[in-house]
Scaffold this motif. Structure first.
Motif, PDB file in Angstrom:
ATOM      1  N   VAL A   1      -5.873   7.415  -2.667  1.00  0.00           N
ATOM      2  CA  VAL A   1      -5.917   8.477  -3.675  1.00  0.00           C
ATOM      3  C   VAL A   1      -6.963   9.507  -3.254  1.00  0.00           C
ATOM      4  N   LEU A   2      -6.788  10.745  -3.771  1.00  0.00           N
ATOM      5  CA  LEU A   2      -7.577  11.889  -3.301  1.00  0.00           C
ATOM      6  C   LEU A   2      -8.422  12.449  -4.447  1.00  0.00           C
ATOM      7  N   PRO A   3      -9.673  12.045  -4.562  1.00  0.00           N
ATOM      8  CA  PRO A   3     -10.486  12.484  -5.701  1.00  0.00           C
ATOM      9  C   PRO A   3     -10.746  13.979  -5.743  1.00  0.00           C
ATOM     10  N   ALA A   4     -10.609  14.691  -4.644  1.00  0.00           N
ATOM     11  CA  ALA A   4     -10.845  16.140  -4.656  1.00  0.00           C
ATOM     12  C   ALA A   4      -9.872  16.865  -5.567  1.00  0.00           C
ATOM     13  N   PHE A   5      -8.709  16.268  -5.841  1.00  0.00           N
ATOM     14  CA  PHE A   5      -7.667  16.964  -6.587  1.00  0.00           C
ATOM     15  C   PHE A   5      -7.529  16.488  -8.035  1.00  0.00           C
ATOM     16  N   THR A   6      -8.378  15.561  -8.483  1.00  0.00           N
ATOM     17  CA  THR A   6      -8.246  14.993  -9.827  1.00  0.00           C
ATOM     18  C   THR A   6      -9.620  14.825 -10.454  1.00  0.00           C
ATOM     19  N   HIS A   7      -9.729  15.147 -11.733  1.00  0.00           N
ATOM     20  CA  HIS A   7     -10.989  14.947 -12.447  1.00  0.00           C
ATOM     21  C   HIS A   7     -11.347  13.456 -12.390  1.00  0.00           C
ATOM     22  N   PRO A   8     -12.622  13.116 -12.129  1.00  0.00           N
ATOM     23  CA  PRO A   8     -12.983  11.702 -11.978  1.00  0.00           C
ATOM     24  C   PRO A   8     -12.711  10.855 -13.215  1.00  0.00           C
TER      25      PRO A   8
ATOM     26  N   ALA B   1     -18.127  17.147  -0.009  1.00  0.00           N
ATOM     27  CA  ALA B   1     -18.957  17.071  -1.212  1.00  0.00           C
ATOM     28  C   ALA B   1     -18.143  16.600  -2.410  1.00  0.00           C
ATOM     29  N   ARG B   2     -16.905  17.091  -2.544  1.00  0.00           N
ATOM     30  CA  ARG B   2     -16.054  16.661  -3.660  1.00  0.00           C
ATOM     31  C   ARG B   2     -15.694  15.181  -3.540  1.00  0.00           C
TER      32      ARG B   2
ATOM     33  N   VAL C   1      -8.755  -0.189  -4.229  1.00  0.00           N
ATOM     34  CA  VAL C   1      -8.640   1.266  -4.300  1.00  0.00           C
ATOM     35  C   VAL C   1      -9.172   1.909  -3.024  1.00  0.00           C
ATOM     36  N   GLY C   2      -8.265   2.507  -2.270  1.00  0.00           N
ATOM     37  CA  GLY C   2      -8.652   3.315  -1.130  1.00  0.00           C
ATOM     38  C   GLY C   2      -8.755   4.775  -1.542  1.00  0.00           C
ATOM     39  N   PHE C   3      -9.869   5.420  -1.160  1.00  0.00           N
ATOM     40  CA  PHE C   3     -10.089   6.840  -1.429  1.00  0.00           C
ATOM     41  C   PHE C   3     -10.044   7.608  -0.116  1.00  0.00           C
ATOM     42  N   GLY C   4      -9.457   8.813  -0.149  1.00  0.00           N
ATOM     43  CA  GLY C   4      -9.421   9.660   1.031  1.00  0.00           C
ATOM     44  C   GLY C   4      -9.854  11.073   0.708  1.00  0.00           C
TER      45      GLY C   4
ATOM     46  N   LYS D   1       0.853  -1.193   0.000  1.00  0.00           N
ATOM     47  CA  LYS D   1       0.000   0.000   0.000  1.00  0.00           C
ATOM     48  C   LYS D   1       0.888   1.242   0.000  1.00  0.00           C
ATOM     49  N   THR D   2       0.416   2.299  -0.641  1.00  0.00           N
ATOM     50  CA  THR D   2       1.091   3.589  -0.503  1.00  0.00           C
ATOM     51  C   THR D   2       0.074   4.713  -0.619  1.00  0.00           C
ATOM     52  N   VAL D   3       0.543   5.937  -0.326  1.00  0.00           N
ATOM     53  CA  VAL D   3      -0.314   7.064  -0.020  1.00  0.00           C
ATOM     54  C   VAL D   3      -0.246   8.108  -1.132  1.00  0.00           C
ATOM     55  N   GLU D   4      -1.110   9.123  -1.077  1.00  0.00           N
ATOM     56  CA  GLU D   4      -0.993  10.324  -1.916  1.00  0.00           C
ATOM     57  C   GLU D   4      -0.883  11.550  -1.017  1.00  0.00           C
ATOM     58  N   HIS D   5       0.266  12.211  -1.079  1.00  0.00           N
ATOM     59  CA  HIS D   5       0.470  13.482  -0.379  1.00  0.00           C
ATOM     60  C   HIS D   5       1.439  14.337  -1.192  1.00  0.00           C
ATOM     61  N   TYR D   6       1.557  15.596  -0.790  1.00  0.00           N
ATOM     62  CA  TYR D   6       2.345  16.556  -1.558  1.00  0.00           C
ATOM     63  C   TYR D   6       3.176  17.446  -0.633  1.00  0.00           C
ATOM     64  N   PHE D   7       4.327  17.864  -1.141  1.00  0.00           N
ATOM     65  CA  PHE D   7       5.112  18.995  -0.618  1.00  0.00           C
ATOM     66  C   PHE D   7       5.932  18.704   0.642  1.00  0.00           C
ATOM     67  N   HIS D   8       5.395  17.977   1.593  1.00  0.00           N
ATOM     68  CA  HIS D   8       6.045  17.803   2.888  1.00  0.00           C
ATOM     69  C   HIS D   8       6.783  16.472   2.962  1.00  0.00           C
ATOM     70  N   GLU D   9       7.726  16.380   3.903  1.00  0.00           N
ATOM     71  CA  GLU D   9       8.346  15.085   4.165  1.00  0.00           C
ATOM     72  C   GLU D   9       7.297  14.056   4.552  1.00  0.00           C
TER      73      GLU D   9
END
Length: 354
Positions: free
Chosen positions: A78-85, A128-129, A105-108, A41-49
């Motif tokens: 994965v983060l659906p708020a940041f990507t077109h479905p 809502a997103r 598929v895990g969604f957060g 398993k792995t995650v989706e994040h940005y910018f930070h350590e």
């Protein structure tokens, strides 16, 4: 009980180059496959350590799929708020085919203010997103000639290609870190859940699981052990005292990365995230010894870790555990040792793991 590994990076360029991290993480995925673990398993994040070396779990898991044959591949999440479905549904369908149906598929919702700011998405639209994104993706996977007229996206009629390998679609898991209502909704929708016991009291986790299972029962959905995922920091060594000392250092390092990532909550408030400003107060201040004693981390000799799992199993029933073996910038050798010791001394006691 089923067991996999969660490759959640808490590392940055000052620690090691990204290419080196990915090489090591893929070698750990191969090792997990070889030793009979259930998933990677792995995650989706940005910018930070805190997770920032994994902005696209689909890319990493596609590489892992090419180097493994049995282990399941899990987005956590994965983060659906940041990507077109349409885009996200297509990427995941492609991965499901590359992996020949080994994808869950895990969604957060996401929870770091800096990420919402960068994507120009208001925090107050998070729920809502998320709901709209997951449902749109589910329909794109399961149906043809999909027409979508949502609040945030409108498209169709379209038929997604490729179709998912698994029909009608891969297993869906919903991340429910601090919001029991999310688990309840997941149960009603026939989805699985991903919980974080390290940041919640045992009683809160039990109540969330009860809400989830009751909601599932109301609609005739019977969750299996693969529908409930929980992640635990894991550090094993032959000598329990060594494991606790080295695990403590890794935990402190991971907590510092979390504290930095959530610092924006000092000045941020959102109706979709009530009370999240308290994360700043708690991040980086955890009592490692207490966490291990309360079975919120799996640290020690193999025998000690197995005893902890038996306690956890008694509280929550059979479910799927993800061992976080790289969080805290542990070396490849340390993470591989944890995986090997667990496979040799713990996995054999759980015959359902395959």
């Amino acid at each position: 009980m089923k067991f996999g590994i969660n490759l959640f990076p808490t590392v940055g360029p000052a620690d090691k180059p990204a290419g080196e991290y990915f090489d090591e993480a893929l070698r750990l995925a191969e090792l997990a496959d070889e030793l009979g673990f259930h998933h990677v398993k792995t995650v989706e994040h940005y910018f930070h350590e805190y997770g920032g070396y994994s902005p696209d779990p689909v890319t990493f898991l596609a590489a892992a799929a090419a180097r493994t044959s049995r282990v399941r591949l899990v987005t956590g999440a994965v983060l659906p708020a940041f990507t077109h479905p349409v885009k996200l549904a297509g990427k995941l369908a492609m991965l499901d085919n590359i992996a020949k149906g080994r994808l869950d598929v895990g969604f957060g919702r996401a929870f770091l203010p800096d990420e919402f700011t960068a994507f120009q998405v208001p925090l107050d639209e998070s729920r809502a997103r998320f709901d709209e994104g997951v449902e749109a993706i589910r329909r794109l996977w399961a149906e043809e000639d999909v027409r979508w007229d949502g609040t945030f996206h409108q498209f169709g009629p379209v038929t997604l290609l490729p179709r998912t390998w698994q029909r009608p679609h891969p297993r869906i898991l919903v991340a429910t870190a601090k919001t029991p209502a999310s688990a309840e909704a997941a149960g009603r929708n026939g989805y699985g859940v991903m919980l974080v016991p390290s940041i919640n009291p045992r009683e809160a986790v039990q109540q969330t699981l009860e809400l989830y299972r009751d909601a599932a029962a109301e609609v005739g959905f019977k969750p299996t052990e693969e529908d409930v995922h929980m992640s635990y920091g894991a550090y094993l060594a032959e000598d329990g005292e060594e494991a606790r000392e080295q695990g403590r250092l890794a935990n402190e390092r991971a907590n510092r990365s979390l504290a930095s990532a959530v610092s924006a909550w000092r000045e941020t408030r959102s109706a979709d995230y009530p009370g999240y400003e308290k994360i700043v107060e708690k991040a980086g201040r955890g009592d490692f010894g207490k966490s291990v004693a309360e079975r919120k981390a799996l640290v020690g000799s193999p025998e000690q870790v197995r005893a902890a799992i038996e306690d956890i199993r008694g509280w929550y029933g059979d479910f799927t555990i993800s061992l976080q073996v790289v969080s805290g910038n542990t070396t490849f050798e340390e993470a591989a040792r944890t995986i090997r010791l667990f496979a040799e001394h713990v996995l054999p006691h759980y015959a359902t793991n395959d």
